[in-house]
Design a protein around this motif. Structure first.
Motif, PDB file in Angstrom:
ATOM      1  N   ARG A  48      26.423  -4.629 -61.044  1.00 13.19           N
ATOM      2  CA  ARG A  48      25.740  -3.676 -60.253  1.00 13.19           C
ATOM      3  C   ARG A  48      24.499  -4.133 -59.380  1.00 13.19           C
ATOM      4  N   GLU A  51      25.575  -6.586 -56.776  1.00 11.64           N
ATOM      5  CA  GLU A  51      26.182  -5.638 -55.650  1.00 11.64           C
ATOM      6  C   GLU A  51      25.242  -4.995 -54.748  1.00 11.64           C
ATOM      7  N   ARG A  52      24.155  -4.389 -55.322  1.00 13.61           N
ATOM      8  CA  ARG A  52      23.064  -3.279 -54.593  1.00 13.61           C
ATOM      9  C   ARG A  52      22.312  -4.711 -53.906  1.00 13.61           C
ATOM     10  N   TRP A  54      23.452  -7.657 -52.708  1.00 19.45           N
ATOM     11  CA  TRP A  54      24.541  -8.117 -51.631  1.00 19.45           C
ATOM     12  C   TRP A  54      24.500  -7.019 -50.771  1.00 19.45           C
ATOM     13  N   GLN A  55      24.607  -5.791 -50.939  1.00 18.76           N
ATOM     14  CA  GLN A  55      24.684  -4.508 -49.841  1.00 18.76           C
ATOM     15  C   GLN A  55      23.460  -4.397 -49.201  1.00 18.76           C
ATOM     16  N   GLN A  56      22.175  -4.667 -49.729  1.00 15.71           N
ATOM     17  CA  GLN A  56      20.840  -4.620 -48.954  1.00 15.71           C
ATOM     18  C   GLN A  56      21.083  -5.788 -47.821  1.00 15.71           C
ATOM     19  N   ARG A  57      21.437  -7.049 -48.374  1.00 20.04           N
ATOM     20  CA  ARG A  57      21.397  -8.073 -47.460  1.00 20.04           C
ATOM     21  C   ARG A  57      22.296  -7.870 -46.283  1.00 20.04           C
ATOM     22  N   SER A  58      23.501  -7.208 -46.629  1.00 23.66           N
ATOM     23  CA  SER A  58      24.456  -6.961 -45.649  1.00 23.66           C
ATOM     24  C   SER A  58      24.061  -6.066 -44.684  1.00 23.66           C
ATOM     25  N   ALA A  59      23.218  -5.069 -45.054  1.00 20.95           N
ATOM     26  CA  ALA A  59      22.915  -3.885 -44.118  1.00 20.95           C
ATOM     27  C   ALA A  59      21.398  -4.461 -43.433  1.00 20.95           C
ATOM     28  N   ARG A  62      23.217  -6.459 -40.454  1.00 15.18           N
ATOM     29  CA  ARG A  62      23.812  -5.460 -39.548  1.00 15.18           C
ATOM     30  C   ARG A  62      22.679  -4.855 -38.625  1.00 15.18           C
TER      31      ARG A  62
END
Length: 156
Positions: A48, A51-52, A54-59, A62
């Motif tokens: 988890r 995942e957080r 990775w999501q922050q890097r992805s955001a 973007r």
């Protein structure tokens, strides 16, 4: 909730109810099973967290892409609409606001100029003209422009 079902000392199935992760009630869970549960929970937490991240890097990626697109579109609009002269006088931007220079010579970015009092400056600085720095040459503003009162002498 589910029953444990492990044999008790009398040989009958344990009727203790338990829920969540596990194999049996606390009394009948072995050390090996406890280790497995702890490893599972650790892996789940780690997953988890990753995942957080990775999501922050992805955001963030973007957001950077969108900011670049916005800058590109702003630059296109700016280059199309930017005027360096208004009514035959040099137009400049000072702290986001458009002004015209009717004095001698040309202004450059970084020049200090004396601006006329306006409603906001009177509230913030008190009455009278105030000094500010030219931040951009030209303007995209198409309305009425205030005139710069004077150019401050260069500091030597």
């Amino acid at each position: 909730m589910r029953p444990c079902g492990r044999p008790t000392k009398s040989g009958n199935p344990c009727r203790a109810q338990f829920s969540g992760r596990g194999f049996a009630c606390k009394l009948h869970t072995t050390d090996h099973e406890k280790t497995l549960i702890e490893a599972f929970e650790h892996g789940r937490r780690t997953g988890r967290e990753e995942e957080r991240t990775w999501q922050q890097r992805s955001a963030n990626t973007r957001i950077e892409q969108l900011e670049r697109q916005v800058r590109t579109l702003e630059e296109k609009l700016d280059s199309r609409d930017r005027r360096y002269e208004v009514d035959g006088h040099q137009a400049v931007t000072v702290d986001g606001y458009a002004y015209v220079w009717t004095g001698q010579g040309r202004l450059e970015v970084g020049d200090t100029v004396l601006l006329p009092e306006n409603y906001v400056s009177a509230l913030r600085r008190g009455p009278g003209p105030f000094p500010e720095t030219v931040t951009q040459l030209g303007t995209t503003y198409s309305g009425t422009h205030s005139r710069i009162i004077a150019k401050a002498p260069a500091d030597d």
